[in-house]
Design an enzyme around this catalytic site. Sequence first.
Site, short mmCIF file in Angstrom:
data_model
loop_
_atom_site.label_atom_id
_atom_site.label_comp_id
_atom_site.label_asym_id
_atom_site.label_seq_id
_atom_site.Cartn_x
_atom_site.Cartn_y
_atom_site.Cartn_z
N SER A 79 0.83 -1.22 0.00
CA SER A 79 0.00 0.00 0.00
C SER A 79 0.86 1.26 0.00
O SER A 79 0.34 2.37 0.04
CB SER A 79 -0.89 0.01 1.25
OG SER A 79 -0.09 0.04 2.42
N TYR A 80 2.19 1.12 -0.03
CA TYR A 80 3.07 2.29 0.03
C TYR A 80 3.15 2.98 -1.33
O TYR A 80 3.53 2.38 -2.32
CB TYR A 80 4.48 1.91 0.48
CG TYR A 80 4.59 1.56 1.96
CD1 TYR A 80 3.48 1.61 2.80
CD2 TYR A 80 5.81 1.18 2.52
CE1 TYR A 80 3.58 1.28 4.14
CE2 TYR A 80 5.92 0.85 3.86
CZ TYR A 80 4.80 0.92 4.67
OH TYR A 80 4.92 0.60 6.00
N GLY A 81 2.83 4.26 -1.32
CA GLY A 81 2.79 5.04 -2.56
C GLY A 81 1.44 5.74 -2.62
O GLY A 81 0.42 5.15 -2.31
N LYS A 100 4.59 -5.85 3.39
CA LYS A 100 3.38 -6.06 4.18
C LYS A 100 2.19 -6.00 3.23
O LYS A 100 2.07 -5.08 2.44
CB LYS A 100 3.26 -4.97 5.25
CG LYS A 100 4.42 -5.00 6.25
CD LYS A 100 4.29 -3.96 7.35
CE LYS A 100 4.42 -2.54 6.87
NZ LYS A 100 5.76 -2.20 6.33
#
Length: 326
Positions: free
Chosen positions: A55-57, A89
């Site tokens: 989910s990073y971004g 994750k």
Amino acid sequence: MQTLQKLFLPNMGCGTWAWGNQLLWGYDESMDDQLQAVFNLCVSNGVTLFDTGDSYGTGRLNGRSELLLGRFNREYVGSNQENICIATKLAAYPWRWTRQSMVRACQSSAQRLGRNVDLVQMHWSTANYAPWQEGRLLDGLADVYEQGLVKGVGLSNYGPKRLKQVQKKFAQRGVPITTLQVQYSLLSTYPVTQLELKDVCDELGIKLIAYSPLALGLLTGKYSVGGSLPKGIRGLLFRQILPGVRSLLACLQEVAESRNKTMSQVAINWCICKGTIPIPGAKSVEQARENIGALGWKLDASEMTELDRVAANADKKMVQNIFQTK
């Protein structure tokens, strides 16, 4: 059943939440060369664990952190290459509710990385708000391990009660839990002092990873009451917390000066001395170099006692992650 592949976990890792995050960290694509230099510097200095998340971004840059890590890993030539451990994750999104959705999510992460994920982690527990969802997601996480897509499985934001339940569930399938990561720093001792997570992890043979060991930058000494603060959400948070942590920052500064170290290095070293693997972030070579300076030495017992005492008496604490379970 897959044969157990060795997962190498160093004393400190590098968090990559900022790599692609515009909202909180002001990322833009012109930073990529600098981030490659950060990656190279970390690996060559033995900081070989990189923690990311699918989910990073922000927005159109979703998955950006994994894409960048994949590219940096491919382009890195140098020492400690064989020890690089990319931990991702997988988010417990509401539309992920089958076992297969977790397997697919892990395959998508591997695609962005251009290689298999080393350590796959459940980003958060849904026990607090959608307990019915969690069982299948955990089954999917164990499937990923059984299918040999990863070397290890970890959890994130789990408390002792939930951790024990999941450990029991996984043990029945012969799937070991390698790591648990929680928000842990001098400003966020709750998981260890109140939940006693470190004891539970030690008992179960699980390594505790400390994310946000610098409390989003509050413990670096760069910010003070009346001084300039970061933009946006972090600035608002700092304005609330800083007045209540002056004594802690003063104590950190005192220890740092007597050690000829920086406040950041002392705060990270404190996490290491507590038996955790801190994963401070770094957006620049200077920050990475500073983080690396937390390695190779240890605070003594009296310094630890004093820091613990002042931290326990701080008027303000870091806001706990809403997904942290009991």
